[in-house]
Design an enzyme around this catalytic site. Structure first.
Site, short mmCIF file in Angstrom:
data_model
loop_
_atom_site.label_atom_id
_atom_site.label_comp_id
_atom_site.label_asym_id
_atom_site.label_seq_id
_atom_site.Cartn_x
_atom_site.Cartn_y
_atom_site.Cartn_z
N ASN A 215 0.82 -1.21 0.00
CA ASN A 215 0.00 0.00 0.00
C ASN A 215 0.85 1.26 0.00
OD1 ASN A 215 -2.33 -1.42 -0.20
ND2 ASN A 215 -3.17 -0.87 1.79
N CYS A 267 -8.17 2.72 3.18
CA CYS A 267 -6.92 1.93 3.26
C CYS A 267 -5.66 2.76 3.06
CB CYS A 267 -6.97 0.79 2.25
SG CYS A 267 -8.38 -0.28 2.51
N LYS A 270 -4.78 5.81 5.66
CA LYS A 270 -4.48 5.41 7.06
C LYS A 270 -3.32 4.43 7.12
CE LYS A 270 -6.82 1.19 7.45
NZ LYS A 270 -6.27 -0.10 7.80
C1 UGA Z 1 -6.13 -0.46 -1.89
C2 UGA Z 1 -5.11 -1.38 -2.59
O1 UGA Z 1 -5.09 -1.08 -3.99
C3 UGA Z 1 -5.46 -2.85 -2.38
O2 UGA Z 1 -4.48 -3.68 -2.97
C4 UGA Z 1 -5.53 -3.11 -0.87
O3 UGA Z 1 -5.91 -4.46 -0.61
C5 UGA Z 1 -6.56 -2.19 -0.24
O4 UGA Z 1 -6.19 -0.82 -0.50
C6 UGA Z 1 -6.60 -2.45 1.23
O5 UGA Z 1 -5.59 -2.19 1.91
O6 UGA Z 1 -7.57 -3.04 1.72
P1 UGA Z 1 -8.61 0.37 -2.49
O7 UGA Z 1 -8.52 1.23 -1.27
O8 UGA Z 1 -9.85 -0.43 -2.73
O9 UGA Z 1 -7.39 -0.70 -2.51
O10 UGA Z 1 -8.46 1.34 -3.73
P2 UGA Z 1 -7.39 1.62 -4.90
O11 UGA Z 1 -7.89 1.04 -6.15
O12 UGA Z 1 -6.03 1.27 -4.47
O13 UGA Z 1 -7.50 3.21 -4.99
C7 UGA Z 1 -7.13 4.02 -3.88
C8 UGA Z 1 -7.26 5.48 -4.23
O14 UGA Z 1 -6.23 5.86 -5.15
C9 UGA Z 1 -8.58 5.90 -4.88
O15 UGA Z 1 -9.02 7.09 -4.27
C10 UGA Z 1 -8.21 6.12 -6.34
O16 UGA Z 1 -9.02 7.08 -6.95
C11 UGA Z 1 -6.78 6.63 -6.20
N1 UGA Z 1 -5.94 6.43 -7.40
C12 UGA Z 1 -5.69 5.18 -7.85
C13 UGA Z 1 -5.40 7.54 -8.05
O17 UGA Z 1 -5.60 8.69 -7.64
N2 UGA Z 1 -4.60 7.34 -9.15
C14 UGA Z 1 -4.34 6.10 -9.62
O18 UGA Z 1 -3.60 6.00 -10.64
C15 UGA Z 1 -4.88 4.99 -8.96
#
Ligand code: UGA
Length: 440
Positions: A215, A267, A270
């Site tokens: 993460n 996730c 934090k």
């Molecule tokens: C994240 C991790 O990707 C998972 O592998 C992990 O299991 C999970 O946290 C967890 O710890 O439980 P998640 O929080 O569902 O998953 O969401 P992500 O797809 O990682 O996106 C997180 C944030 O980053 C979102 O707000 C998204 O909009 C943002 N983001 C993502 C960007 O701003 N740019 C990007 O290129 C990708």
């Protein structure tokens, strides 16, 4: 196998349902009786594509049940998954482990037979070793109880697919007890392992750190491209083209290089704070001090978007109508925990704008968190008489918006693309003023 899953949040429900789908008999446990009742009736208390269908299917098959009784859980199975939340402590950066501790403290005295407790929650390194001592001290089965760690990497919005077809499985096993918990976990995931899902078997500390590091890396990648976006803004370069060009390098890769409003959710924010806090406790805070910068870059994007909308409105938000499209922290989710979209909506309201928010799935959660914002029931409703429209979450229906159709709703044809998910040429040729992040 007979398995229990403690905690019925995003992680726990998905895990319980998917374990049943893999053919196991599963008992899901939570202290929240209302949630347990809902799940027992086949209703998922949050939005996750495909999950409700699988829940119903596995309830009907009889392989999946839900209960609030820890005694039932201890009687039912000898392998217990721990899937409760580890939120940020109030007023501190460290993780709040009270839910994890509460499950272990309640379950341990009921463990009269040898058992394995398998943690899936994201925890500070050292937690599994601490829990091992705690559970053995309290369980009648004593040394017969093992603790293992099997971190979860699922993404909200893709939770089912990520669980049934994970990139890898990681088993953290006690160093001096090789074999037993590993064997049990291999049995749990037999069907995935035979499909060729890579498996890493390691010690407890390494397994905990794999998750925190994953993460931290993802958050760093997002903040890296957002830092470059700041440079692009100062030079007139285009961060989206730059990211495409970087992404062709296989060592870098294009995913998680989308510049925009930055990361939010329950996730990444934090977890990077808890990771840095843990490094401090371990006396190696310098090692992760860069994560504070990752956090700052991320938070700056939110302020930048507020400034951009103000600029687009002629310099001030006072008395302006702003439509905010999207409230969830990302598409295909109704989760609004630390959502950049809602955060920006709230800030614009504080600057004097009348803000109208619309999200396809996250309306109820948004209202609970930010009751003072105005909520519309459709995109056109939110955009009525808008002086500026902000796309804050890249839901497919916003990406597919037709600027010509939206024309009649708004007061000024001004669009701010907080996720760089729209095609500027389409909007400009329809007569709109388009603003993106990190692009001219
Ligand atoms: C994240 C991790 O990707 C998972 O592998 C992990 O299991 C999970 O946290 C967890 O710890 O439980 P998640 O929080 O569902 O998953 O969401 P992500 O797809 O990682 O996106 C997180 C944030 O980053 C979102 O707000 C998204 O909009 C943002 N983001 C993502 C960007 O701003 N740019 C990007 O290129 C990708």
């Amino acid at each position: 196998m007979r398995l229990t899953v403690f905690g019925t949040g995003y992680l726990g429900v998905t895990h319980a349902v998917c374990l049943a789908e893999l053919g196991h008999e599963v008992l899901g446990i939570d202290i929240d009786a209302a949630k347990i009742e809902m799940l027992g009736e086949g209703r998922v208390p949050f939005y996750e594509p495909g999950l409700e269908h699988l829940l119903l299917k596995n309830l009907e098959s009889g392989r999946l049940r839900f209960s609030t009784s820890y005694a039932d859980a201890a009687e039912f199975a000898d392998l217990h998954f721990l899937c409760v939340g580890t939120p940020q402590k109030r007023g501190e950066n460290a993780a709040d482990l009270s839910h994890v501790d509460a499950v272990v403290d309640t379950l341990a005295p009921l463990l009269t037979r040898p058992a394995v407790i398998v943690g899936k929650s994201t925890v500070p390194v050292g937690t599994a070793a601490r829990l091992t001592v705690r559970v053995r001290g309290a369980a009648p089965a004593g040394e017969g109880v093992e603790v293992a760690w099997n971190p979860e990497f699922l993404r909200e919005g893709f939770a089912v697919a990520d669980t049934l077809r994970p990139d890898r499985l990681v088993f953290g096993i006690e160093r001096d007890r090789p074999g037993s918990a590993e064997g049990a976990l291999r049995d749990v995931y037999t069907s995935l392992l035979t499909q060729g899902v890579p498996l890493v078997v390691t010690d407890l500390a390494t397994s905990e750190l794999v998750k925190s590091s994953a993460n931290a890396f993802l958050a760093t990648k997002i903040s890296f491209i957002n830092a470059i976006a700041e440079i692009c803004e100062a030079t007139g370069a285009d961060v989206t083209v730059l990211a495409d060009a970087l992404g062709y390098d296989a060592r870098i890769g294009r995913s998680f290089l989308n510049a925009g409003l930055g990361f939010g959710g329950g996730c990444l924010p934090k977890d990077i704070r808890a990771f840095a806090a843990r490094a401090g406790e371990l006396g190696v805070d310098q090692a992760l001090s860069f994560l504070r910068e990752v956090d700052s870059i991320n938070m700056r994007r939110r302020t930048k978007v507020v400034e951009l909308v103000a600029e687009a409105c002629g310099g001030s938000l006072l008395g302006m109508n702003v439509a905010v499209l999207g409230a969830a922290f990302k598409p295909e989710s109704d989760d609004v925990r630390d959502s950049p979209a809602l955060n920006v909506a709230g800030m614009m309201q504080l600057h004097g704008a009348a803000v109208s928010v619309y999200d396809p799935k996250a309306m109820a959660n948004s209202r609970n968190l930010f009751p003072t914002l105005e909520y519309a029931t459709s995109t056109s409703g939110a955009c009525k008489n808008a002086d500026a429209v902000l796309v804050a979450t890249e839901w497919a229906e916003f990406v597919a918006l037709d600027p010509v159709e939206l024309d009649s709703a708004v007061r000024a044809r001004v669009i701010v693309d907080g996720r760089n998910c729209l095609d500027p040429s389409v909007w400009r040729s329809a007569g709109w003023i388009y603003h993106g992040l990190g692009r001219r």
